[in-house]
Design an enzyme around this catalytic site. Sequence first.
Site, PDB file in Angstrom:
ATOM      1  CG  HIS A  57      -0.281  -0.161   2.525  1.00  0.00           C
ATOM      2  ND1 HIS A  57       0.235   0.897   3.233  1.00  0.00           N
ATOM      3  CD2 HIS A  57      -0.022  -1.273   3.265  1.00  0.00           C
ATOM      4  CE1 HIS A  57       0.784   0.454   4.348  1.00  0.00           C
ATOM      5  NE2 HIS A  57       0.642  -0.846   4.403  1.00  0.00           N
ATOM      6  CB  SER A 301      -6.753   2.010   7.731  1.00  0.00           C
ATOM      7  OG  SER A 301      -6.769   0.611   7.910  1.00  0.00           O
ATOM      8  CE  LYS A 302      -1.622  -3.674   8.394  1.00  0.00           C
ATOM      9  NZ  LYS A 302      -0.368  -4.350   8.789  1.00  0.00           N
ATOM     10  NE  ARG A 303      -7.088  -4.561   9.489  1.00  0.00           N
ATOM     11  CZ  ARG A 303      -6.161  -4.226  10.363  1.00  0.00           C
ATOM     12  NH1 ARG A 303      -5.822  -2.963  10.497  1.00  0.00           N
ATOM     13  NH2 ARG A 303      -5.543  -5.140  11.089  1.00  0.00           N
ATOM     14  CG  ASN A 304      -8.840   3.223   2.329  1.00  0.00           C
ATOM     15  OD1 ASN A 304      -9.468   2.740   1.392  1.00  0.00           O
ATOM     16  ND2 ASN A 304      -8.812   4.524   2.577  1.00  0.00           N
TER      17      ASN A 304
END
Length: 405
Positions: A57, A301-304
């Site tokens: 990311h 957020s890296k989850r984005n």
Amino acid sequence: MRQYRTLVRRTWICVQCRANSSVASPNVLRASSKPKSGLPSEPARTRFAPSPTGYLHLGSLRTALFNYLLAKRTGGQFLLRIEDTDQKRTIPGAEERLYEDLQWAGLQWDEGPNVGGPYGPYRQSERTALYQSHANDLIASGHAYRCFCSVERLDALNRQRNQAGLPLGYDRACFDISAEESAERAAKGEPFVVRLKADQYPMFDDLVYGKTGQNRTGKKQLELIDRVYDDPILLKSDGHPTYHLANVVDDHHMKITHVIRGTEWMASTPLHVALYNAFQWTPPQFGHVPLLVDRNGQKLSKRNADIDISIFRDRDGIIPDALVNFAALLGWSHTHKSDVFTLAELENIFNLKITKGNATVVFDKLWFLQKAHAQRCAAEGGPAFESLVERTTKVAEQKWPQEQL
């Protein structure tokens, strides 16, 4: 020409960039570069050590980029190491995607998987015996010890202390077990973990923040009966290392001289320095780069999924140089009139003038850089421009029906 205009997004241009819209050539950059501000006098060996539990990311690309640029600027080496000890959370295909994304961005590693090198293997899952050997060295030197406490006992200890309003930690119940008894119980197959005897976490000199850390002891002491210790686990009961042990052992054996990483790892660095001291090894120099935040000051957020490298490349059609340029400006400052740099130019001018505060990500800037690099690419022509036209066409065809195009 009208067909292409619909593809152009409205771009934001800062005052400085508007006043200096021309793109400097590499020769101009070389001529105007100042001395290597804050750079080491010797070639740096740096590394990027991602886990295949997710995809590359924007934040991890910046970490890899800063380590890459520091190595290239000083004539050193950039290593890639795969930290894959957490097999349960590993995503199938994530390692291959990692290689693809890094190479698309132009960050080719000098040592690592698929390349080799003198200090391999470069996957942590293939280095377990080395970690176990060094854990035993720490036990023999008195800097670590085996802990046979069950999960149930540790949970009960934490519940008891929490209910009493006391700080959590370990009471070193296994520390006084004799070396002979400890070795005998381990040989008989009794489950254990290896804990560091953490009496002191030293301060350290950070390349960005200077002298930092709390120089605190590893014990959390109230009264003698309530004393607890940090004593972090180094080797788990399944024989695999924790991140802290593997990280330190690998950086030492791979002769890493500089570690550039996010400030979220800053709290762990005193523990890592304590481990280096326990091994009597010289630690690398650490530099912690600012967090990436949105306009509201919230951490990206890296989850984005929107900051996944594949989204920039495949959905938005971003040029590699534009994304690398954008990532480089997130926390790094320079004295040149233009913000527009190719990767080759960044290799030539990079220094360690990194800001201490959070870096706000403004994607309007990315589209300004995209336009600037597209114009440069069109002016130069050749295979790079043909590739740009092909990628732009692909993005357009995904967005609009053929009859509209």
